[in-house]
Write a protein that holds these residues in place. Structure first.
Motif, PDB file in Angstrom:
ATOM      1  N   HIS A 177       0.807  -1.217   0.000  1.00 46.41           N
ATOM      2  CA  HIS A 177       0.000   0.000   0.000  1.00 46.41           C
ATOM      3  C   HIS A 177       0.845   1.274   0.000  1.00 46.41           C
ATOM      4  N   GLN A 178       2.101   1.169  -0.361  1.00 48.20           N
ATOM      5  CA  GLN A 178       2.964   2.345  -0.391  1.00 48.20           C
ATOM      6  C   GLN A 178       3.190   2.801  -1.829  1.00 48.20           C
ATOM      7  N   LEU A 323      -3.528  10.600   1.747  1.00 49.55           N
ATOM      8  CA  LEU A 323      -3.459   9.280   2.379  1.00 49.55           C
ATOM      9  C   LEU A 323      -2.589   9.249   3.622  1.00 49.55           C
ATOM     10  N   ARG A 327       2.496   6.889   3.494  1.00 45.87           N
ATOM     11  CA  ARG A 327       2.078   6.176   2.290  1.00 45.87           C
ATOM     12  C   ARG A 327       2.942   6.516   1.076  1.00 45.87           C
ATOM     13  N   TRP A 328       3.930   7.384   1.249  1.00 41.45           N
ATOM     14  CA  TRP A 328       4.826   7.717   0.140  1.00 41.45           C
ATOM     15  C   TRP A 328       6.262   7.413   0.538  1.00 41.45           C
ATOM     16  N   ASP A 384      -7.742   3.263  -2.854  1.00 43.12           N
ATOM     17  CA  ASP A 384      -6.724   4.307  -2.766  1.00 43.12           C
ATOM     18  C   ASP A 384      -6.088   4.596  -4.123  1.00 43.12           C
TER      19      ASP A 384
END
Length: 404
Positions: A177-178, A323, A327-328, A384
């Motif tokens: 999820h990154q 998000l 998440r980055w 997402d």
């Protein structure tokens, strides 16, 4: 616009759509069943929809309700739709059974962009510009992006797009999820190398009376690997992988010909001309030493995928704000895979972004990678991914057309 809440409410629909796409994988430029499903999901959204002539592509233009009529701006969002000629071995209840497979996650890309399209259409009255939705076949070696560009996708809204964004999921190597990317070179340029060695056949017990193309070919393959390490800067690497070797009919027969094929990757334009010079030079030198002839066909395929620095900064800001900071992740190095979205980024500034989607409980370092017959992706990333697609368009158009 609370697009993330909109996307979450669509979770079940997105998962179901992804499964439907996964069951009908199609390879190459002709993907009629996939095209039909995409078109059905675009119906009723008030879009200007067109299909390709050289490929089963779909282009949809969404006109924003708050656009500047005197100077309309446009953002392009792209998803690829094609699959690979891989027989699926995931054991999923919705696994493909036609000998092809969405082993690279393009079914997730298409699903996410369809979700984003639906959200953008619902909020068109607040959209300060136009959005071009590019649903592309033929990414896996067929240059579908090049075909769509020739057919006018970059100008589909009536003028050249001002920014372009694409997204790619990974079943391994990236954290779950990154999102991640980097400015400058992101993915390698690719070339195809096709080599035929012509010798003189004979009996395997008397090789001195022939000219063995297999022995010469074996030395050529080794010489190419030595070339990579001795003629190119270690900090500007080149990758050569021989994936196909063919020659001979029996163990005691020297054939007249043998052949091999390789993929070649590079990370800079500086190495383009050097490769075109050195590859034939090395192969012909080995051929002369063995007294055989060699035909070398060195073809360009996809160019370097180069991100606009401002485009990456913008995309990372969107992900972090919408998000969360965690998440980055900035990507330190480019990857040696290749992409025909590179052609879009040659013409329009923007960014290509990666998204980790390994299944829960799987170690990204050891999970089956993209293109594996056992590759699988976590469908929980879909809301997402759709949100990021939509937010990139909304926020970039707001920047391009600020309220006066």
């Amino acid at each position: 616009m609370d697009l993330r809440d909109d996307a979450r409410s669509m979770h079940d629909d997105l998962v179901d759509l992804r499964r439907r796409l996964h069951q009908v994988p199609e390879v190459g430029l002709d993907v009629p069943r996939t095209q039909e499903l995409v078109l059905s999901k675009l119906e009723g959204l008030g879009l200007e929809v067109s299909t390709g002539t050289g490929t089963s592509s779909v282009t949809a233009v969404l006109r924003g309700g708050a656009r500047d009529e005197a100077d309309p701006r446009t953002v392009l969002l792209r998803a690829d739709m094609d699959a690979l000629p891989v027989a699926e071995e995931t054991g999923l209840e919705y696994a493909a059974t036609n000998g092809a497979m969405h082993a690279c996650g393009h079914d997730l890309h298409t699903t996410a962009l369809l979700g984003a399209t639906r959200m953008l259409a619902q909020h068109r009255d607040r959209l300060r510009g136009d959005v071009v939705l590019m649903f592309q076949p033929g990414e896996e070696g067929w240059d579908g992006a090049g075909v769509m560009i020739d057919e006018g996708v970059l100008d589909a809204a009536g003028r050249r797009a001002d920014a372009a964004y694409g997204l790619h999921v990974f079943s391994a190597s990236f954290e779950p999820h990154q999102f991640s990317s980097r400015p400058g070179p992101l993915m390698a340029a690719s070339h195809g190398l096709y080599v035929t060695v012509r010798g003189q056949g004979g009996h395997g017990s008397m090789p001195h009376r022939g000219r063995d193309p297999i022995a010469a070919m074996a030395e050529m393959i080794t010489a190419l690997q030595t070339m990579v390490t001795r003629r190119f800067d270690v900090f500007d690497p080149v990758v050569v992988t021989v994936g196909m070797v063919e020659g001979g009919t029996r163990r005691n027969v020297i054939p007249d010909t043998a052949r091999f094929e390789a993929t070649v990757r590079r990370f800079s334009e500086a190495n383009h001309d050097l490769l075109r010079t050195l590859v034939p030079e090395v192969l012909k030198g080995v051929a002369r030493a063995h007294g055989v002839e060699v035909e070398v066909d060195f073809q360009g395929e996809y160019p370097l995928t180069v991100n606009d620095a401002a485009g990456v900064e913008f995309a990372s800001g969107v992900v972090r704000e919408v998000l969360g900071e965690e998440r980055w992740a900035d990507l330190a190095d480019p990857i040696p895979g290749s992409e025909d979205f590179s052609r879009v980024l040659q013409a329009v500034p923007g960014a290509f972004v990666f998204l980790g989607a390994p299944l829960p409980g799987r170690d990204p370092a050891t999970a089956p990678n993209n293109h594996s017959p056992r590759a699988d992706f976590d469908p929980a990333v879909l809301p997402d991914a759709a949100t990021v697609y939509a937010e990139l368009a909304v926020r970039r158009l707001a920047e391009l057309n600020p309220v006066g």
